[in-house]
Design a protein around this motif. Structure first.
Motif, PDB file in Angstrom:
ATOM      1  N   TRP A 126       0.836  -1.201   0.000  1.00  0.00           N
ATOM      2  CA  TRP A 126       0.000   0.000   0.000  1.00  0.00           C
ATOM      3  C   TRP A 126       0.876   1.258   0.000  1.00  0.00           C
ATOM      4  O   TRP A 126       0.682   2.182  -0.785  1.00  0.00           O
ATOM      5  CB  TRP A 126      -0.885   0.036   1.242  1.00  0.00           C
ATOM      6  CG  TRP A 126      -2.187  -0.686   1.134  1.00  0.00           C
ATOM      7  CD1 TRP A 126      -2.956  -0.847   0.010  1.00  0.00           C
ATOM      8  CD2 TRP A 126      -2.886  -1.328   2.206  1.00  0.00           C
ATOM      9  NE1 TRP A 126      -4.085  -1.562   0.326  1.00  0.00           N
ATOM     10  CE2 TRP A 126      -4.077  -1.861   1.650  1.00  0.00           C
ATOM     11  CE3 TRP A 126      -2.637  -1.505   3.568  1.00  0.00           C
ATOM     12  CZ2 TRP A 126      -5.006  -2.557   2.425  1.00  0.00           C
ATOM     13  CZ3 TRP A 126      -3.559  -2.194   4.339  1.00  0.00           C
ATOM     14  CH2 TRP A 126      -4.728  -2.714   3.765  1.00  0.00           C
ATOM     15  N   LYS A 127       1.830   1.286   0.933  1.00  0.00           N
ATOM     16  CA  LYS A 127       2.660   2.480   1.086  1.00  0.00           C
ATOM     17  C   LYS A 127       3.602   2.661  -0.101  1.00  0.00           C
ATOM     18  O   LYS A 127       3.847   3.794  -0.556  1.00  0.00           O
ATOM     19  CB  LYS A 127       3.438   2.409   2.401  1.00  0.00           C
ATOM     20  CG  LYS A 127       2.524   2.398   3.625  1.00  0.00           C
ATOM     21  CD  LYS A 127       3.283   2.545   4.933  1.00  0.00           C
ATOM     22  CE  LYS A 127       2.321   2.506   6.120  1.00  0.00           C
ATOM     23  NZ  LYS A 127       2.859   3.174   7.317  1.00  0.00           N
ATOM     24  N   PHE A 147      -2.781   3.248   7.794  1.00  0.00           N
ATOM     25  CA  PHE A 147      -4.051   2.571   7.564  1.00  0.00           C
ATOM     26  C   PHE A 147      -4.631   2.137   8.903  1.00  0.00           C
ATOM     27  O   PHE A 147      -4.147   1.192   9.523  1.00  0.00           O
ATOM     28  CB  PHE A 147      -3.848   1.374   6.633  1.00  0.00           C
ATOM     29  CG  PHE A 147      -3.430   1.775   5.245  1.00  0.00           C
ATOM     30  CD1 PHE A 147      -4.368   1.916   4.232  1.00  0.00           C
ATOM     31  CD2 PHE A 147      -2.097   2.048   4.969  1.00  0.00           C
ATOM     32  CE1 PHE A 147      -3.984   2.321   2.961  1.00  0.00           C
ATOM     33  CE2 PHE A 147      -1.703   2.439   3.698  1.00  0.00           C
ATOM     34  CZ  PHE A 147      -2.657   2.581   2.696  1.00  0.00           C
ATOM     35  N   ALA A 178      -7.006   5.260   3.321  1.00  0.00           N
ATOM     36  CA  ALA A 178      -5.812   5.586   4.095  1.00  0.00           C
ATOM     37  C   ALA A 178      -6.041   6.861   4.895  1.00  0.00           C
ATOM     38  O   ALA A 178      -6.920   7.659   4.593  1.00  0.00           O
ATOM     39  CB  ALA A 178      -4.605   5.757   3.183  1.00  0.00           C
ATOM     40  N   GLY A 182      -2.228  10.003   3.024  1.00  0.00           N
ATOM     41  CA  GLY A 182      -2.904   9.176   2.032  1.00  0.00           C
ATOM     42  C   GLY A 182      -4.327   9.603   1.746  1.00  0.00           C
ATOM     43  O   GLY A 182      -4.959   9.092   0.811  1.00  0.00           O
TER      44      GLY A 182
END
Length: 210
Positions: A126-127, A147, A178, A182
């Protein structure tokens, strides 16, 4: 579902597991070329890199691209908005890396998970997809994006095409939200064949999020 044909297309191509990094890079660019041809863009095309190494197509400012590769797979994303993609094969948790990139709450989520290594790779991809979307890379302070909610906000919000030899399968990707930096981006993820975690990030907000 995201208007995928217009805004985001993701394709994962299986490659020989013994491919080295140089060969993985070659496979990824071959997949990009195939996808561009399918979009009606024939070679030669000019691929350049931004300040932090993010690739972009010169003379095609309306098309955004991103690539990723790992053991056994390459991933390509094409869209009409800033995007980042990441694919990672399952591997063990490296505590030093975990402390650097995850918040305290995320570290606890990894340690308490039924499959800690898988949970770590979910956070990591994700990151990684986010920092690639914004064009900075892993020098970005990754704890600034986090998250808090691990449940998807939508079960099927995008599709990842998985290609192997002459076959193609369409795998649904759930969408997640996020926090921190995010906010204002959409995150998609799926786990393929128990081997890879695939994540994508695109600029924009889910229509049901204020």
């Amino acid at each position: 579902m995201l208007e995928q044909q217009k805004t985001l297309r993701l394709v994962l191509q299986r490659i020989p597991a013994e491919s080295n990094v140089t060969e993985q890079h070659h496979f990824a660019h071959r997949l990009l070329e195939q996808m561009l041809q399918e979009q009606g863009i024939a070679p030669p095309y000019v691929l350049q890199k931004g300040k932090h190494g993010k690739p972009f197509l010169a003379y095609h400012p309306d098309i955004q691209i991103n690539l990723s590769h790992c053991k056994g797979a390459v991933l390509c994303g094409i869209g009409d908005m800033p995007l980042g993609v990441d694919v990672e094969a399952h591997r063990s948790v490296r505590e030093r890396v975990m402390r650097r990139v995850l918040t305290e709450a995320e570290q606890q989520a990894v340690l308490q998970a039924e499959q800690p290594a898988l949970q770590f790779m979910r956070f990591w991809t994700w990151k990684e997809s986010f920092v690639k979307a914004i064009g900075i890379g892993i020098s970005y302070p990754m704890q600034q994006i986090f998250f808090s909610q691990l449940q998807p906000i939508q079960q099927v919000s995008a599709i990842c095409e998985v290609r192997e030899k002459d076959s193609t399968a369409c795998v649904p990707m759930a969408e997640y939200a996020a926090d921190g930096t995010g906010i204002g981006y959409r995150f998609f993820q799926c786990i393929l064949a128990g081997e890879w975690v695939v994540s994508a990030c695109v600029q924009g907000r889910h229509p049901n999020i204020a």
